[in-house]
Design a protein around this motif. Structure first.
Motif, PDB file in Angstrom:
ATOM      1  N   LEU A   1      22.784  -9.056 -21.459  1.00  0.00           N
ATOM      2  CA  LEU A   1      22.839  -8.290 -20.217  1.00  0.00           C
ATOM      3  C   LEU A   1      21.545  -7.495 -20.080  1.00  0.00           C
ATOM      4  N   GLY A   2      20.917  -7.606 -18.918  1.00  0.00           N
ATOM      5  CA  GLY A   2      19.624  -6.941 -18.753  1.00  0.00           C
ATOM      6  C   GLY A   2      19.459  -6.299 -17.394  1.00  0.00           C
ATOM      7  N   THR A   3      18.318  -5.657 -17.220  1.00  0.00           N
ATOM      8  CA  THR A   3      17.978  -4.946 -15.993  1.00  0.00           C
ATOM      9  C   THR A   3      16.702  -5.541 -15.414  1.00  0.00           C
ATOM     10  N   VAL A   4      16.717  -5.765 -14.114  1.00  0.00           N
ATOM     11  CA  VAL A   4      15.542  -6.312 -13.440  1.00  0.00           C
ATOM     12  C   VAL A   4      14.512  -5.196 -13.253  1.00  0.00           C
ATOM     13  N   GLN A   5      13.258  -5.517 -13.556  1.00  0.00           N
ATOM     14  CA  GLN A   5      12.164  -4.558 -13.405  1.00  0.00           C
ATOM     15  C   GLN A   5      11.010  -5.226 -12.673  1.00  0.00           C
ATOM     16  N   ALA A   6      10.393  -4.467 -11.769  1.00  0.00           N
ATOM     17  CA  ALA A   6       9.187  -4.973 -11.106  1.00  0.00           C
ATOM     18  C   ALA A   6       8.099  -5.193 -12.153  1.00  0.00           C
ATOM     19  N   SER A   7       7.330  -6.251 -11.986  1.00  0.00           N
ATOM     20  CA  SER A   7       6.265  -6.512 -12.965  1.00  0.00           C
ATOM     21  C   SER A   7       5.210  -5.414 -12.934  1.00  0.00           C
ATOM     22  N   GLN A   8       5.016  -4.786 -11.768  1.00  0.00           N
ATOM     23  CA  GLN A   8       4.127  -3.622 -11.661  1.00  0.00           C
ATOM     24  C   GLN A   8       4.748  -2.638 -10.666  1.00  0.00           C
ATOM     25  N   THR A   9       4.753  -1.361 -11.048  1.00  0.00           N
ATOM     26  CA  THR A   9       5.246  -0.304 -10.165  1.00  0.00           C
ATOM     27  C   THR A   9       4.177   0.767 -10.081  1.00  0.00           C
ATOM     28  N   VAL A  10       3.710   1.049  -8.864  1.00  0.00           N
ATOM     29  CA  VAL A  10       2.607   1.989  -8.663  1.00  0.00           C
ATOM     30  C   VAL A  10       3.058   3.083  -7.703  1.00  0.00           C
ATOM     31  N   ASN A  11       2.932   4.340  -8.144  1.00  0.00           N
ATOM     32  CA  ASN A  11       3.148   5.475  -7.245  1.00  0.00           C
ATOM     33  C   ASN A  11       1.863   5.728  -6.470  1.00  0.00           C
ATOM     34  N   ILE A  12       1.945   5.620  -5.172  1.00  0.00           N
ATOM     35  CA  ILE A  12       0.766   5.782  -4.325  1.00  0.00           C
ATOM     36  C   ILE A  12       0.530   7.274  -4.073  1.00  0.00           C
ATOM     37  N   HIS A  13      -0.534   7.819  -4.677  1.00  0.00           N
ATOM     38  CA  HIS A  13      -0.903   9.225  -4.522  1.00  0.00           C
ATOM     39  C   HIS A  13      -2.286   9.330  -3.876  1.00  0.00           C
ATOM     40  N   ALA A  14      -2.537  10.464  -3.256  1.00  0.00           N
ATOM     41  CA  ALA A  14      -3.900  10.778  -2.827  1.00  0.00           C
ATOM     42  C   ALA A  14      -4.705  11.202  -4.050  1.00  0.00           C
ATOM     43  N   ARG A  15      -5.947  10.741  -4.147  1.00  0.00           N
ATOM     44  CA  ARG A  15      -6.780  11.053  -5.308  1.00  0.00           C
ATOM     45  C   ARG A  15      -7.714  12.221  -5.046  1.00  0.00           C
ATOM     46  N   VAL A  16      -7.705  12.719  -3.823  1.00  0.00           N
ATOM     47  CA  VAL A  16      -8.454  13.930  -3.479  1.00  0.00           C
ATOM     48  C   VAL A  16      -7.560  14.808  -2.610  1.00  0.00           C
ATOM     49  N   ASP A  17      -7.901  16.061  -2.535  1.00  0.00           N
ATOM     50  CA  ASP A  17      -7.144  16.980  -1.685  1.00  0.00           C
ATOM     51  C   ASP A  17      -7.571  16.816  -0.228  1.00  0.00           C
ATOM     52  N   GLY A  18      -6.603  16.981   0.665  1.00  0.00           N
ATOM     53  CA  GLY A  18      -6.939  16.883   2.082  1.00  0.00           C
ATOM     54  C   GLY A  18      -5.700  16.756   2.938  1.00  0.00           C
ATOM     55  N   THR A  19      -5.951  16.566   4.219  1.00  0.00           N
ATOM     56  CA  THR A  19      -4.865  16.408   5.192  1.00  0.00           C
ATOM     57  C   THR A  19      -4.586  14.921   5.389  1.00  0.00           C
ATOM     58  N   LEU A  20      -3.314  14.553   5.260  1.00  0.00           N
ATOM     59  CA  LEU A  20      -2.930  13.157   5.467  1.00  0.00           C
ATOM     60  C   LEU A  20      -3.062  12.841   6.955  1.00  0.00           C
ATOM     61  N   GLN A  21      -4.081  12.076   7.288  1.00  0.00           N
ATOM     62  CA  GLN A  21      -4.405  11.827   8.691  1.00  0.00           C
ATOM     63  C   GLN A  21      -3.537  10.726   9.297  1.00  0.00           C
ATOM     64  N   SER A  22      -3.256   9.666   8.535  1.00  0.00           N
ATOM     65  CA  SER A  22      -2.435   8.569   9.059  1.00  0.00           C
ATOM     66  C   SER A  22      -1.788   7.813   7.909  1.00  0.00           C
ATOM     67  N   VAL A  23      -0.635   7.221   8.199  1.00  0.00           N
ATOM     68  CA  VAL A  23       0.062   6.331   7.262  1.00  0.00           C
ATOM     69  C   VAL A  23       0.034   4.946   7.890  1.00  0.00           C
ATOM     70  N   ASN A  24      -0.568   3.987   7.192  1.00  0.00           N
ATOM     71  CA  ASN A  24      -0.883   2.698   7.807  1.00  0.00           C
ATOM     72  C   ASN A  24      -0.007   1.555   7.306  1.00  0.00           C
ATOM     73  N   PHE A  25       1.166   1.835   6.783  1.00  0.00           N
ATOM     74  CA  PHE A  25       2.057   0.762   6.338  1.00  0.00           C
ATOM     75  C   PHE A  25       3.446   0.995   6.918  1.00  0.00           C
ATOM     76  N   THR A  26       4.229  -0.067   6.946  1.00  0.00           N
ATOM     77  CA  THR A  26       5.625   0.001   7.362  1.00  0.00           C
ATOM     78  C   THR A  26       6.500  -0.068   6.121  1.00  0.00           C
ATOM     79  N   GLU A  27       7.532   0.733   6.093  1.00  0.00           N
ATOM     80  CA  GLU A  27       8.441   0.718   4.941  1.00  0.00           C
ATOM     81  C   GLU A  27       9.003  -0.693   4.736  1.00  0.00           C
ATOM     82  N   GLY A  28       8.937  -1.142   3.470  1.00  0.00           N
ATOM     83  CA  GLY A  28       9.409  -2.493   3.156  1.00  0.00           C
ATOM     84  C   GLY A  28       8.396  -3.582   3.408  1.00  0.00           C
ATOM     85  N   GLN A  29       7.194  -3.225   3.795  1.00  0.00           N
ATOM     86  CA  GLN A  29       6.161  -4.216   4.111  1.00  0.00           C
ATOM     87  C   GLN A  29       5.570  -4.817   2.838  1.00  0.00           C
TER      88      GLN A  29
END
Length: 402
Positions: free
Chosen positions: A72-100
């Motif tokens: 019995l096992g658990t399915v895991q994504a081969s890669q999981t990445v948390n998308i963070h901003a790497r610099v400080d600033g104002t989030l100007q736009s989000v350019n993806f659709t959820e589930g895309q």
């Protein structure tokens, strides 16, 4: 004389009770004798008087049985990445659709780039200034060098000018590093997908102030093609898995609880240690998952074929019964009677159990109706099925009368 005629003789009155007692004793003795005779009869005679029990039976069969380990096992994504901003600033736009589904390099979000652009311009200006000063210092160094040859200038002045030139060159190198840093920060204001995968739900909206130290990501990106399943097996199966891996690539099949196949892949990793608390070994299998039927977080069964038992004596699993003294099977004996035989079993695969002892070629085992049987009971075989699956199909179609 009158008394003699009207009153029965005393001897006759005593004989009547004695006769009744004798008859009672004789009847009891007969009943006791009959019960003793019935009790003395063997079980076979008693069973022979009972009506035959309707059963289904199959012959034991020799076949090659695949050895399939199940975990019995658990399915895991081969890669999981948390998308963070790497610099400080104002989030100007989000350019993806959820589930895309996205590709590596696709733009996911943009931050306000003005501060980063200003830092870059400042670093470039500092470099230009130092380069201009370097030109003047190098010209002075050339003149001092010519004058010292004619003894019009001291050697010390030449050395001081050489130090000024070297310092300006070092400043230019620092300026170049500052430009590279500023350019990198400017690039980081555009957030791109590092790998191929599927976007999760958006956690932050445009307009929020983001920092590189934030614990909440903008979203989570998971790679589903390929995908992995981490599962466990008992430590006793380690040798079988290692031997199969030594022969070549080991196939892995992921299924639901109901047996529905979700994907076929290969064993990729055998963990380097056994969990001492559970006496289990962790393994990982990789699946192409082109149809995306395997989803991260799901629990699945993993079937791992590791070998084959050649020419094994087999019976349907339905024939194997468990009693207080261990496993046994009901076997058809002479005269269509049912007898009990203790057995030992090995691997089980696809409803077939390997019998390691207790049965022999030519034996016929009962696979249905055992709960009504007694030792040496007469049976009536109303059908013989090749496999438990055929027996089940016929039962469901109403052809089998229980």
């Amino acid at each position: 004389m009158t008394e003699t005629a009207t009153t029965p003789p005393r001897r006759g009155r005593r004989a009547i009770p004695l006769l009744v007692a004798a008859l009672a004793l004789g009847g009891g003795a007969y009943a006791w004798r009959e019960s003793r005779v019935q009790a003395a009869q063997p079980a076979t005679v008693t069973a022979a008087k009972a009506p035959p029990v309707s059963v289904h039976a199959v012959a034991v069969e020799r076949r090659d049985v695949p050895v399939v380990l199940n975990g019995l096992g658990t399915v895991q994504a081969s890669q999981t990445v948390n998308i963070h901003a790497r610099v400080d600033g104002t989030l100007q736009s989000v350019n993806f659709t959820e589930g895309q589904n996205v590709k590596a390099g696709d733009v996911l979000a943009r931050l306000d780039p003005r501060l980063a652009q200003a830092s870059l311009d400042q670093a470039r200006a500092a470099k230009a200034k130092d380069e201009a000063q370097l030109k003047g210092a190098e010209a002075d160094l050339t003149r001092y060098s010519q004058l010292v040859q004619k003894d019009y200038a001291s050697r010390q002045s030449v050395d001081q000018q050489q130090a000024t030139v070297d310092g300006l060159k070092a400043s230019i190198v620092a300026d170049e590093a500052a430009i590279e840093t500023a350019q990198t920060n400017l690039d980081y204001t555009t957030v791109v997908a590092p790998v191929d995968g599927r976007m999760g739900m958006r956690q932050l909206d445009a307009g929020n102030i983001v920092h590189s130290s934030d614990s909440t990501p903008i979203a989570v990106l998971a790679t589903l093609k390929p995908i992995s399943v981490v599962f466990s097996l008992p430590e006793k199966d380690l040798d079988a898995v290692q031997q199969a891996a030594a022969r070549g690539q080991v196939a892995a099949v992921a299924t639901r609880d109901d047996g529905t196949v979700l994907g076929t892949g290969t064993l990729s990793v055998i963990d380097n240690q056994i969990d001492a608390a559970t006496a289990t070994l962790k393994l990982k299998a990789v699946f192409p998952n082109e149809d995306e039927r395997l989803w991260p977080g799901a629990f699945v069964h993993v079937n791992l074929p590791v070998g084959t038992v050649k020419d094994a004596l087999t019976v349907p699993v339905a024939a194997v019964q468990r009693g207080p003294d261990g496993l046994f099977a009901w076997v058809l004996g002479d005269g269509d009677t049912a007898t009990v035989k203790p057995i030992e079993t090995g691997r089980v695969a696809d409803g077939i159990s390997v019998v390691t002892s207790g049965l022999a070629d030519g034996d016929r085992v009962i696979i249905d109706g055992q709960y009504r049987l007694r030792p040496n009971a007469r049976v009536a075989v109303i059908g013989s099925k090749g496999t438990p699956a055929e027996h089940l199909a016929e039962s469901e179609s109403g052809k089998v009368t229980r």
